[in-house]
Design an enzyme around this catalytic site. Structure first.
Site, mmCIF file in Angstrom:
data_model
loop_
_atom_site.group_PDB
_atom_site.id
_atom_site.type_symbol
_atom_site.label_atom_id
_atom_site.label_comp_id
_atom_site.label_asym_id
_atom_site.label_seq_id
_atom_site.Cartn_x
_atom_site.Cartn_y
_atom_site.Cartn_z
ATOM 1 N N SER A 174 57.198 16.620 91.049
ATOM 2 C CA SER A 174 57.401 17.244 92.355
ATOM 3 C C SER A 174 57.768 16.157 93.377
ATOM 4 O O SER A 174 58.720 15.408 93.149
ATOM 5 C CB SER A 174 56.148 18.022 92.761
ATOM 6 O OG SER A 174 56.378 18.802 93.905
ATOM 7 N N ASP A 256 61.590 27.620 88.706
ATOM 8 C CA ASP A 256 60.914 26.888 89.778
ATOM 9 C C ASP A 256 61.372 27.413 91.136
ATOM 10 O O ASP A 256 62.542 27.271 91.498
ATOM 11 C CB ASP A 256 61.225 25.394 89.653
ATOM 12 C CG ASP A 256 60.331 24.535 90.534
ATOM 13 O OD1 ASP A 256 59.830 25.043 91.556
ATOM 14 O OD2 ASP A 256 60.139 23.350 90.203
ATOM 15 N N HIS A 288 57.170 25.729 88.830
ATOM 16 C CA HIS A 288 56.977 24.397 89.404
ATOM 17 C C HIS A 288 55.832 23.707 88.666
ATOM 18 O O HIS A 288 54.661 23.872 89.015
ATOM 19 C CB HIS A 288 56.688 24.508 90.896
ATOM 20 C CG HIS A 288 56.784 23.201 91.628
ATOM 21 N ND1 HIS A 288 57.958 22.485 91.732
ATOM 22 C CD2 HIS A 288 55.856 22.478 92.301
ATOM 23 C CE1 HIS A 288 57.753 21.382 92.426
ATOM 24 N NE2 HIS A 288 56.475 21.350 92.775
#
Length: 327
Positions: A174, A256, A288
């Site tokens: 991320s 995502d 995600h």
């Protein structure tokens, strides 16, 4: 008490005992009882078989200087032996989060350590736990103070005798994936490899297409896609794609909502057009990060092998036969 993170706690009515859910660097999250007289006793044991065959490594806290008088606190995991050991810089996500002594990435840290690879996990600018001012240093300034801290992290590695500054890889998920890609694209070092798990590559497109529940976060922490477009473009790893030369492993969830697959697609396409060694794994059933345990174990097992292949001069066999055996 072992050093770790207590995720839940319940006191006995008498107040002389507590039951805790504790997560440590050397052991997955377990239920334990803490007695005022006898100390801590584990009630569960979820360690995978392979983790019992190696001596897990606890991290040490290190502190080193950075820009503007800041100091960076980091966790350093050191393998057995004198070294010099290759190093993986592991950058947490968030950016508002903190690296703490936990059983990280489904056991990946301990697998790398068993292979003779050190792990250095810094709490760079933007991390929580060091005051509000430190946490807000990256607000609308991704790739600014945080990247300066990562630059000084590499300099710290260069000054430690048991670490090999010629064999450094960088990894993150991320926001940590963005930071890892920024290292590869913008810092003047020759990295041995990089791994990005659902990492943003273009801050302009990221700011333009957030899910509704994430819009306020994007506005406050990242920036406005129109008013801040110039700065967001300047700080985007894809802008400097031609400067990435290290072998790269990109992992991305097809579903995502926060960092759409297009973020990874555009960087991978640019790099492959130049002949850069890029492995790209897309998980069709993930969003995600990883919610499917089988996907998670597969991904971190492959990351472990990727790191070993690019960091180890002598590919000695691990004490455990598969990276995923540590999970």
């Amino acid at each position: 008490m072992p050093r770790g993170v207590i995720n839940a706690l319940a006191l006995a009515p008498e107040g002389d005992r507590a039951v805790v859910l504790i997560d440590t660097a050397a052991r997955p999250a377990e239920i334990a009882v803490v007695d005022a007289a006898t100390g801590l006793r584990y009630l569960t044991d979820t360690r995978p078989v392979a983790l019992r065959q190696v001596e897990p490594v606890e991290p040490e806290v290190v502190v080193y200087p950075s820009a503007d008088g800041r100091q960076v606190h980091a966790l350093l995991y050191r393998p057995d032996g004198d070294g010099p050991h290759p190093v993986v810089l592991s950058i947490h996500g968030g950016p508002e989060a903190q690296e703490r002594p936990r059983y990280m990435r489904a056991g990946l840290y301990q697998y790398l350590l068993d292979r003779g690879i050190a792990v250095l996990a810094p709490n760079i600018a933007g991390s929580t736990g060091y005051g509000a001012a430190y946490q807000r240093l990256v607000y609308r300034d991704w790739g600014g103070a945080d990247l300066l801290d990562l630059d000084h992290t590499v300099r710290y590695v260069q000054g430690v005798a048991h670490l090999d500054a010629d064999r450094i890889a960088v990894m993150g998920a991320s926001y940590g994936g963005f930071a890892a890609l920024s290292c590869l694209a913008r810092l003047p070092y020759r990295f041995a490899a990089g791994v990005s798990i659902c990492g943003p590559t273009n801050l302009v497109t990221l700011a333009q297409n957030p899910p509704p529940t994430w819009k306020s976060f994007i506005s406050i922490v990242l920036g406005d896609p129109e008013a801040d477009a110039a700065l967001l473009g300047e700080r985007s790893p894809v802008t400097y794609a031609d400067q990435i030369t290290a072998p790269l492993f990109v992992l991305q969830g097809a579903r995502d909502p926060r960092v759409p697959q297009a973020e990874s697609d555009q960087l991978v396409e640019r790099l492959r057009s130049r002949g850069v060694d890029v492995r790209y794994d897309v998980f069709p059933d993930e969003g995600h990060g990883f919610s499917n345990k089988a996907n998670e174990l597969h991904a971190y097992g492959e990351i472990g092998e990727f790191m070993a292949r690019h960091l180890l001069r002598d590919l000695k066999a691990p004490q455990v036969t598969e990276a995923s055996a540590l999970r």
